[in-house]
Design a protein around this motif. Structure first.
Motif, PDB file in Angstrom:
ATOM      1  N   SER A   1       0.834  -1.197   0.000  1.00  0.00           N
ATOM      2  CA  SER A   1       0.000   0.000   0.000  1.00  0.00           C
ATOM      3  C   SER A   1       0.873   1.254   0.000  1.00  0.00           C
ATOM      4  CB  SER A   1      -1.008  -0.010   1.152  1.00  0.00           C
ATOM      5  OG  SER A   1      -0.332   0.040   2.372  1.00  0.00           O
TER       6      SER A   1
ATOM      7  N   HIS B   1       1.940   4.429  -3.815  1.00  0.00           N
ATOM      8  CA  HIS B   1       2.150   5.868  -3.969  1.00  0.00           C
ATOM      9  C   HIS B   1       3.510   6.170  -4.605  1.00  0.00           C
ATOM     10  CE1 HIS B   1      -1.462   7.009  -1.656  1.00  0.00           C
ATOM     11  NE2 HIS B   1      -1.299   5.789  -1.180  1.00  0.00           N
TER      12      HIS B   1
ATOM     13  N   CYS C   1      -3.800   1.715   3.632  1.00  0.00           N
ATOM     14  CA  CYS C   1      -4.511   2.270   2.494  1.00  0.00           C
ATOM     15  C   CYS C   1      -5.610   1.300   2.101  1.00  0.00           C
ATOM     16  CB  CYS C   1      -3.580   2.427   1.311  1.00  0.00           C
ATOM     17  SG  CYS C   1      -2.317   3.649   1.562  1.00  0.00           S
TER      18      CYS C   1
ATOM     19  N   HIS D   1      -7.385   3.142  -3.905  1.00  0.00           N
ATOM     20  CA  HIS D   1      -6.312   3.116  -4.907  1.00  0.00           C
ATOM     21  C   HIS D   1      -6.903   2.832  -6.286  1.00  0.00           C
ATOM     22  CE1 HIS D   1      -2.786   2.159  -1.937  1.00  0.00           C
ATOM     23  NE2 HIS D   1      -3.318   3.340  -1.753  1.00  0.00           N
TER      24      HIS D   1
ATOM     25  N   HIS E   1      -8.276  10.306  -0.131  1.00  0.00           N
ATOM     26  CA  HIS E   1      -7.555   9.123   0.352  1.00  0.00           C
ATOM     27  C   HIS E   1      -6.566   9.519   1.463  1.00  0.00           C
ATOM     28  CE1 HIS E   1      -5.561   5.316   0.360  1.00  0.00           C
ATOM     29  NE2 HIS E   1      -4.445   5.777  -0.178  1.00  0.00           N
TER      30      HIS E   1
HETATM   31 ZN   LIG Z   1      -2.701   4.662  -0.374  1.00  0.00          ZN
END
Ligand SMILES: [Zn+2]
Length: 215
Positions: A120, A124, A162, A167, A189
């Motif tokens: 997670s 990013h 996350c 996502h 988010h």
């Molecule tokens: Zn995330």
């Protein structure tokens, strides 16, 4: 050595405040203390490790103020990352994004907590990599690590992470070429991640370092 330590941090196996003894690391990685010191100094520059004179190196323990700074920086940077990615996205990049989402879903399905938290965070970093700006990528790597340490320290629930659905929504907006929506979804988010942490210095979240550290 640095990447194995970083992975252990990202998987929440090495927790904030853990001592990183030079001798032990030298023997684990079968290398010299000088080399260990060099790696730890580099990781300290990346804020992953804290060095104290006489006491040595420890996995960093971001304060509440540092944690708030991290989220503020992410709110500024990540909409820019997705905006840039919408402009530069192609089929290869879409395939990589989809493969990553699948890996996240699989980790969750298999209840593989280590892989889930690592992937997670990596989502990013992947967005920044695919956006194709090396300075943004470097910043995102650091911010992702600091977020990970922050989650270890301040999570209010056992399972702060996350949400893979969020996502997916960001990726769908990127694929649709809808930059504005992707940016908004990313900000929402980040709100959710930050909202699941206890970053108010209330009774439970008392930050002793902050109160007692600098007398
Ligand atoms: Zn995330």
């Amino acid at each position: 050595m640095a990447s194995r330590i970083a992975t252990a941090i990202h998987e929440h196996r090495l927790l904030p405040g853990t001592k990183l003894g030079e001798d032990r690391l030298a023997s684990i990685f079968n290398t010299s203390r000088a080399r260990v010191r060099e790696v730890l100094a580099r990781m300290a520059r990346e804020q992953m490790v804290e060095l104290f004179p006489q006491r040595g190196a420890f996995v960093a323990k971001p304060s509440i103020d540092q944690a708030l700074d991290v989220f503020e920086a992410r709110r500024l940077i990540e909409p820019g990352v997705v905006q840039r990615l919408v402009k530069h996205v192609d089929n290869t990049k879409i395939r990589r994004l989809q493969a990553h989402l699948k890996a996240e879903r699989d980790a969750r399905k298999n209840a593989d907590k280590r892989a889930t938290v690592r992937l997670s965070g990596e989502f990013h970093v992947l967005l920044a990599e695919l956006a194709g700006n090396s300075a943004l990528l470097r910043s995102m790597r650091e911010l992702s690590t600091l977020t990970c340490l922050t989650i270890s320290l301040y999570e209010s629930a056992v399972n702060t992470c996350c949400l893979v659905d969020e996502h997916e929504a960001v990726v769908n907006a990127i694929i649709a070429g809808n930059s504005e929506q992707a940016e908004q979804l990313m900000l929402k988010h980040l709100d959710h991640i930050q909202g699941s942490l206890r970053l108010e210095a209330d009774a439970d979240g008392t930050d002793l370092e902050e109160i007692l550290g600098d007398i």
